[in-house]
Design a protein around this motif. Sequence first.
Motif, PDB file in Angstrom:
ATOM      1  N   LEU A 147       3.804  -4.146  -1.733  1.00  0.00           N
ATOM      2  CA  LEU A 147       4.607  -4.074  -0.509  1.00  0.00           C
ATOM      3  C   LEU A 147       5.730  -5.104  -0.526  1.00  0.00           C
ATOM      4  O   LEU A 147       6.865  -4.821  -0.125  1.00  0.00           O
ATOM      5  N   LYS A 148       5.418  -6.312  -1.010  1.00  0.00           N
ATOM      6  CA  LYS A 148       6.441  -7.363  -1.118  1.00  0.00           C
ATOM      7  C   LYS A 148       7.576  -6.931  -2.038  1.00  0.00           C
ATOM      8  O   LYS A 148       8.725  -7.323  -1.856  1.00  0.00           O
ATOM      9  N   ASP A 149       7.203  -6.124  -3.039  1.00  0.00           N
ATOM     10  CA  ASP A 149       8.187  -5.653  -4.012  1.00  0.00           C
ATOM     11  C   ASP A 149       8.984  -4.454  -3.496  1.00  0.00           C
ATOM     12  O   ASP A 149       9.788  -3.871  -4.230  1.00  0.00           O
ATOM     13  N   GLY A 150       8.732  -4.075  -2.235  1.00  0.00           N
ATOM     14  CA  GLY A 150       9.476  -2.983  -1.631  1.00  0.00           C
ATOM     15  C   GLY A 150       8.952  -1.597  -1.964  1.00  0.00           C
ATOM     16  O   GLY A 150       9.661  -0.601  -1.796  1.00  0.00           O
ATOM     17  N   LYS A 151       7.691  -1.525  -2.414  1.00  0.00           N
ATOM     18  CA  LYS A 151       7.103  -0.252  -2.799  1.00  0.00           C
ATOM     19  C   LYS A 151       6.177   0.283  -1.704  1.00  0.00           C
ATOM     20  O   LYS A 151       5.439  -0.486  -1.077  1.00  0.00           O
ATOM     21  N   ASP A 152       6.207   1.587  -1.506  1.00  0.00           N
ATOM     22  CA  ASP A 152       5.185   2.247  -0.697  1.00  0.00           C
ATOM     23  C   ASP A 152       3.972   2.519  -1.591  1.00  0.00           C
ATOM     24  O   ASP A 152       4.089   2.565  -2.829  1.00  0.00           O
ATOM     25  N   VAL A 153       2.802   2.711  -0.975  1.00  0.00           N
ATOM     26  CA  VAL A 153       1.559   2.867  -1.740  1.00  0.00           C
ATOM     27  C   VAL A 153       0.732   4.011  -1.172  1.00  0.00           C
ATOM     28  O   VAL A 153       0.516   4.094   0.040  1.00  0.00           O
ATOM     29  N   LEU A 154       0.259   4.887  -2.070  1.00  0.00           N
ATOM     30  CA  LEU A 154      -0.780   5.869  -1.738  1.00  0.00           C
ATOM     31  C   LEU A 154      -2.018   5.475  -2.523  1.00  0.00           C
ATOM     32  O   LEU A 154      -2.019   5.513  -3.756  1.00  0.00           O
ATOM     33  N   LYS A 172       5.219   2.115   3.742  1.00  0.00           N
ATOM     34  CA  LYS A 172       4.122   3.060   3.929  1.00  0.00           C
ATOM     35  C   LYS A 172       2.958   2.634   3.053  1.00  0.00           C
ATOM     36  O   LYS A 172       3.132   2.381   1.852  1.00  0.00           O
ATOM     37  N   LEU A 173       1.772   2.564   3.651  1.00  0.00           N
ATOM     38  CA  LEU A 173       0.543   2.296   2.913  1.00  0.00           C
ATOM     39  C   LEU A 173      -0.471   3.325   3.398  1.00  0.00           C
ATOM     40  O   LEU A 173      -1.074   3.180   4.459  1.00  0.00           O
ATOM     41  N   LEU A 174      -0.634   4.392   2.624  1.00  0.00           N
ATOM     42  CA  LEU A 174      -1.472   5.523   3.016  1.00  0.00           C
ATOM     43  C   LEU A 174      -2.786   5.486   2.247  1.00  0.00           C
ATOM     44  O   LEU A 174      -2.799   5.282   1.020  1.00  0.00           O
ATOM     45  N   ILE A 175      -3.890   5.701   2.964  1.00  0.00           N
ATOM     46  CA  ILE A 175      -5.225   5.633   2.373  1.00  0.00           C
ATOM     47  C   ILE A 175      -5.891   7.002   2.468  1.00  0.00           C
ATOM     48  O   ILE A 175      -5.923   7.615   3.539  1.00  0.00           O
TER      49      ILE A 175
END
Length: 293
Positions: free
Chosen positions: A79-86, A116-119
């Motif tokens: 997230l710090k690196d500007g990335k969204d995560v699934l 976005k951080l989707l689980i």
Amino acid sequence: MNDFILSCCSTADVTEEKLRAMDVHYICNTYTMNGVAYKDDLGKTIPYKEFYDRIRNGEVGVTSLINEADYIDYFEPFLKDGKDVLHVTLSSGLSSTFQSALSAAEDLKERYPERKLLIVDSRGASSGYGLQMEALSKLRAEGKTIDELYDWSMQNRLHIHHLFCSTTLTYYVRGGRISPAAGKIGNLLGICPVMRMDHPGHLAVHSRVRTKKRALRALVDQMAELADGGEQYSGRCFISHSDCLEDALELKQQVEERFPHIDGEIEVYMIGTTIGCHSGPGTVAVYFFGKER
């Protein structure tokens, strides 16, 4: 549009090389043997053969869930690196890891509201969970967005079947899946339980078959009933095993003969240490896409 992190837990039970090829990141589960904590790091700390030999020699593995703090430490650099995560977790029917990941996501969304951080709860385990990750990786490569992958996973996770059998009931008795009395009788009679992953993502005994040979045939028969297109199935297929490669290769041969249109080579993987703590040695499984569970 598709520059985001795709992630899973090490319980997806594929090799590190496979995860790297799919560009999938992973977080390690942990387990304890003889009071020593280990990472389930795809066989790097303890090779799989050594792990299963220790189980055969009477050592007991005790698994731990990935807690909220672990997930925060894992997710935050992305997230710090500007990335969204699934991130896709091990089935909530087997572990509370999904809830830990959700809690971590809620915490981090307050700190990184623009990300976005989707689980996703995979409702799967072992290489069936890995099969889901392969499908998601391919969709991302086709240009699908993070939201489209999330929607696909929620709609298709129950179409991935997990069928498996074991040559011994000892470890399933220890894990509470089978009663001690049934386990004792079953071992004496040479009964191999044939099991499935059910709708909520729990392990469920489907039938009990005498002899390993019949159990492997029962897996292939069930696959013919459940797979998309029956014996004309043309999707992907994975097999995993807990240190019983001969059984896995026999199952692979039977599946190849029964389903000649399978997409590509059937990939065979070892069941990792977290799942192996509960299955013990002697389990073989097949995974494929089919009717909704």
